[in-house]
Each structure stands twice: as C-alpha cells, then as structure tokens.
Design a protein around this motif. Structure first.
Motif, PDB file in Angstrom:
ATOM      1  N   TRP A 247       0.838  -1.196   0.000  1.00 32.00           N
ATOM      2  CA  TRP A 247       0.000   0.000   0.000  1.00 32.00           C
ATOM      3  C   TRP A 247       0.871   1.244   0.000  1.00 32.00           C
ATOM      4  O   TRP A 247       1.883   1.307   0.682  1.00 32.00           O
ATOM      5  CB  TRP A 247      -0.924   0.016   1.210  1.00 32.00           C
ATOM      6  N   LEU A 248       0.445   2.235  -0.755  1.00 33.38           N
ATOM      7  CA  LEU A 248       1.134   3.518  -0.856  1.00 33.38           C
ATOM      8  C   LEU A 248       0.176   4.645  -0.482  1.00 33.38           C
ATOM      9  O   LEU A 248      -1.038   4.462  -0.504  1.00 33.38           O
ATOM     10  CB  LEU A 248       1.613   3.745  -2.296  1.00 33.38           C
ATOM     11  N   THR A 249       0.740   5.812  -0.225  1.00 30.25           N
ATOM     12  CA  THR A 249      -0.099   6.998  -0.133  1.00 30.25           C
ATOM     13  C   THR A 249      -0.358   7.472  -1.559  1.00 30.25           C
ATOM     14  O   THR A 249       0.341   7.062  -2.494  1.00 30.25           O
ATOM     15  CB  THR A 249       0.602   8.126   0.655  1.00 30.25           C
ATOM     16  N   ILE A 250      -1.299   8.350  -1.732  1.00 31.00           N
ATOM     17  CA  ILE A 250      -1.593   8.880  -3.069  1.00 31.00           C
ATOM     18  C   ILE A 250      -0.371   9.634  -3.613  1.00 31.00           C
ATOM     19  O   ILE A 250      -0.061   9.558  -4.802  1.00 31.00           O
ATOM     20  CB  ILE A 250      -2.872   9.757  -3.076  1.00 31.00           C
TER      21      ILE A 250
ATOM     22  N   VAL B 130      -7.285   2.970  -6.046  1.00 31.52           N
ATOM     23  CA  VAL B 130      -7.377   3.643  -4.762  1.00 31.52           C
ATOM     24  C   VAL B 130      -8.522   3.020  -3.978  1.00 31.52           C
ATOM     25  O   VAL B 130      -9.671   3.035  -4.421  1.00 31.52           O
ATOM     26  CB  VAL B 130      -7.638   5.160  -4.944  1.00 31.52           C
ATOM     27  N   ASP B 131      -8.185   2.455  -2.831  1.00 33.73           N
ATOM     28  CA  ASP B 131      -9.193   1.917  -1.924  1.00 33.73           C
ATOM     29  C   ASP B 131      -9.635   3.068  -1.022  1.00 33.73           C
ATOM     30  O   ASP B 131      -8.918   3.472  -0.118  1.00 33.73           O
ATOM     31  CB  ASP B 131      -8.604   0.779  -1.094  1.00 33.73           C
ATOM     32  N   VAL B 132     -10.810   3.614  -1.318  1.00 33.60           N
ATOM     33  CA  VAL B 132     -11.344   4.720  -0.525  1.00 33.60           C
ATOM     34  C   VAL B 132     -12.199   4.105   0.581  1.00 33.60           C
ATOM     35  O   VAL B 132     -13.179   3.414   0.304  1.00 33.60           O
ATOM     36  CB  VAL B 132     -12.169   5.695  -1.389  1.00 33.60           C
TER      37      VAL B 132
ATOM     38  N   PHE C   2       0.027  -2.953 -10.487  1.00 35.05           N
ATOM     39  CA  PHE C   2      -0.653  -1.723 -10.071  1.00 35.05           C
ATOM     40  C   PHE C   2       0.149  -1.019  -8.987  1.00 35.05           C
ATOM     41  O   PHE C   2       1.007  -1.603  -8.352  1.00 35.05           O
ATOM     42  CB  PHE C   2      -2.032  -2.040  -9.470  1.00 35.05           C
ATOM     43  N   TYR C   3      -0.212   0.240  -8.774  1.00 33.40           N
ATOM     44  CA  TYR C   3       0.132   0.929  -7.537  1.00 33.40           C
ATOM     45  C   TYR C   3      -1.160   0.958  -6.739  1.00 33.40           C
ATOM     46  O   TYR C   3      -2.200   1.393  -7.241  1.00 33.40           O
ATOM     47  CB  TYR C   3       0.640   2.346  -7.790  1.00 33.40           C
ATOM     48  N   ALA C   4      -1.090   0.482  -5.513  1.00 37.26           N
ATOM     49  CA  ALA C   4      -2.273   0.404  -4.661  1.00 37.26           C
ATOM     50  C   ALA C   4      -2.209   1.494  -3.601  1.00 37.26           C
ATOM     51  O   ALA C   4      -1.192   1.660  -2.924  1.00 37.26           O
ATOM     52  CB  ALA C   4      -2.338  -0.971  -3.997  1.00 37.26           C
ATOM     53  N   VAL C   5      -3.310   2.227  -3.481  1.00 33.38           N
ATOM     54  CA  VAL C   5      -3.378   3.351  -2.551  1.00 33.38           C
ATOM     55  C   VAL C   5      -4.521   3.139  -1.576  1.00 33.38           C
ATOM     56  O   VAL C   5      -5.625   2.751  -1.964  1.00 33.38           O
ATOM     57  CB  VAL C   5      -3.608   4.674  -3.320  1.00 33.38           C
ATOM     58  N   LYS C   6      -4.263   3.399  -0.307  1.00 36.34           N
ATOM     59  CA  LYS C   6      -5.299   3.435   0.723  1.00 36.34           C
ATOM     60  C   LYS C   6      -5.585   4.910   0.984  1.00 36.34           C
ATOM     61  O   LYS C   6      -4.673   5.688   1.236  1.00 36.34           O
ATOM     62  CB  LYS C   6      -4.792   2.810   2.032  1.00 36.34           C
ATOM     63  N   LEU C   7      -6.863   5.287   0.912  1.00 35.07           N
ATOM     64  CA  LEU C   7      -7.231   6.683   1.108  1.00 35.07           C
ATOM     65  C   LEU C   7      -8.414   6.756   2.077  1.00 35.07           C
ATOM     66  O   LEU C   7      -9.529   6.345   1.750  1.00 35.07           O
ATOM     67  CB  LEU C   7      -7.620   7.313  -0.231  1.00 35.07           C
TER      68      LEU C   7
ATOM     69  N   ILE D  99      -2.465  17.203   1.829  1.00 36.20           N
ATOM     70  CA  ILE D  99      -1.706  16.355   0.910  1.00 36.20           C
ATOM     71  C   ILE D  99      -1.222  17.260  -0.211  1.00 36.20           C
ATOM     72  O   ILE D  99      -2.019  17.940  -0.846  1.00 36.20           O
ATOM     73  CB  ILE D  99      -2.597  15.241   0.320  1.00 36.20           C
ATOM     74  N   THR D 100       0.097  17.260  -0.440  1.00 34.00           N
ATOM     75  CA  THR D 100       0.650  18.050  -1.535  1.00 34.00           C
ATOM     76  C   THR D 100       1.097  17.097  -2.630  1.00 34.00           C
ATOM     77  O   THR D 100       1.847  16.161  -2.386  1.00 34.00           O
ATOM     78  CB  THR D 100       1.822  18.915  -1.060  1.00 34.00           C
ATOM     79  N   MET D 101       0.586  17.371  -3.837  1.00 36.76           N
ATOM     80  CA  MET D 101       0.885  16.507  -4.968  1.00 36.76           C
ATOM     81  C   MET D 101       0.865  17.364  -6.227  1.00 36.76           C
ATOM     82  O   MET D 101      -0.086  18.113  -6.447  1.00 36.76           O
ATOM     83  CB  MET D 101      -0.180  15.404  -5.041  1.00 36.76           C
ATOM     84  N   ALA D 102       1.912  17.248  -7.014  1.00 38.84           N
ATOM     85  CA  ALA D 102       2.026  17.999  -8.272  1.00 38.84           C
ATOM     86  C   ALA D 102       1.852  19.503  -8.051  1.00 38.84           C
ATOM     87  O   ALA D 102       1.227  20.191  -8.857  1.00 38.84           O
ATOM     88  CB  ALA D 102       1.021  17.491  -9.288  1.00 38.84           C
TER      89      ALA D 102
END
Length: 153
Positions: A33-36, A52-54, A83-88, A96-99
């Motif tokens: 599991w990764l962060t977004i 993304v598992d919300v 895949f990249y798997a995300v838990k959200l 959360i800072t992204m891009a």
C-alpha cells in the motif's frame, strides 16, 4: 495395566510436544500500500495503473474487504506486480501536496466521485480517473475487475 501405562505415556508425550513445539510460521503476502503522493511519484518514473481503496475507519464492509479480498494471495501478487495500490481514508482532512497542489483525502475522494464506502477508484497511467466502483467485492469479482482495468487504454 501395561497398556494403560503405555497409553498414558503416549498421551503425555503428545501433550508435551504440542506445547513445546513452535507453530509453523506461514509467510503471509501483503499488498504494498502507498499513499496517493507516493503512487503519483512512482507513476512519474514507472507508469502503471493505480487503484485507490477509498475507505473510512467505521466501515464494516471496508474491513471485510481488507480481511478477505486484499489478503487473497492471487490478488496480492497481481496488484503488487501490475498496479500501484493506494489506501485513502475519505475522512482525513490532513493536507496532501501533490504535483504542486495542496488538498486532502476528503477532497480527493469527492473529486473522484466517491459517495459511499468502500469504493475502489481506478486511475490510468496519466492519472485520469477510469471509474469508481462502489461496494464490497469478493476476491473473484475484484480479480475480474482488475483484469478488465489492465486492458483499458
């Protein structure tokens, strides 16, 4: 009398070894599991589809999916390889800072069209949403969905 003593001795040995032998440890596989943010960064270097598992902490079906679907060895292997798997956590309001943008998990979940839990949101390599899929999915149904998502252009 002799058979009684032999029986008692045998039972004693069985009991002794059942308490002194160490249980066999089975290696359990887990989804990576990764962060977004981590998924976004990894995707910049090695593009893959993302799911993304919300979830929420109070969601019983989310916990059932964790326990039964996400622990299935075939699912674990497929997800970790392709895949990249995300838990959200959809109720998390921490920044959360992204891009270059700052948001939070609650806003991300809303922007992906999540209205209930659990919801799995599939994202293409270019970080555009493919589809949110609400509700509990057993391992077989989830695997079928993953296979279809992999075919998505």
């Amino acid at each position: 009398m002799k058979t009684t003593l032999i029986t008692i001795a045998a039972l004693s040995l069985i009991i002794f070894f059942s308490f002194t032998s160490k249980p066999q440890k089975t290696e359990e596989k887990e989804i990576n599991w990764l962060t977004i943010t981590e998924a976004y960064q990894k995707n910049q270097k090695e593009p893959r589809k993302i799911f993304v598992d919300v979830y929420t902490n109070w969601c019983g079906w989310c916990k059932k999916m964790d326990k039964e679907t996400f622990s299935d060895p075939e699912i674990v292997d497929m997800v970790n390889e392709k895949f990249y798997a995300v838990k959200l956590n959809a109720e998390n309001t921490e920044p959360i800072t992204m891009a270059g943008d700052t948001t939070n998990a609650q806003m991300i979940a809303r922007s992906m069209g999540v209205t209930g839990y659990p919801t799995i949101v599939y994202i293409k390599e270019d970080f555009k949403t493919i589809q949110p899929v609400p509700g509990y999915q057993n391992a077989k149904k989830f695997k079928d969905t993953l296979e279809k998502i992999l075919e998505w252009e």
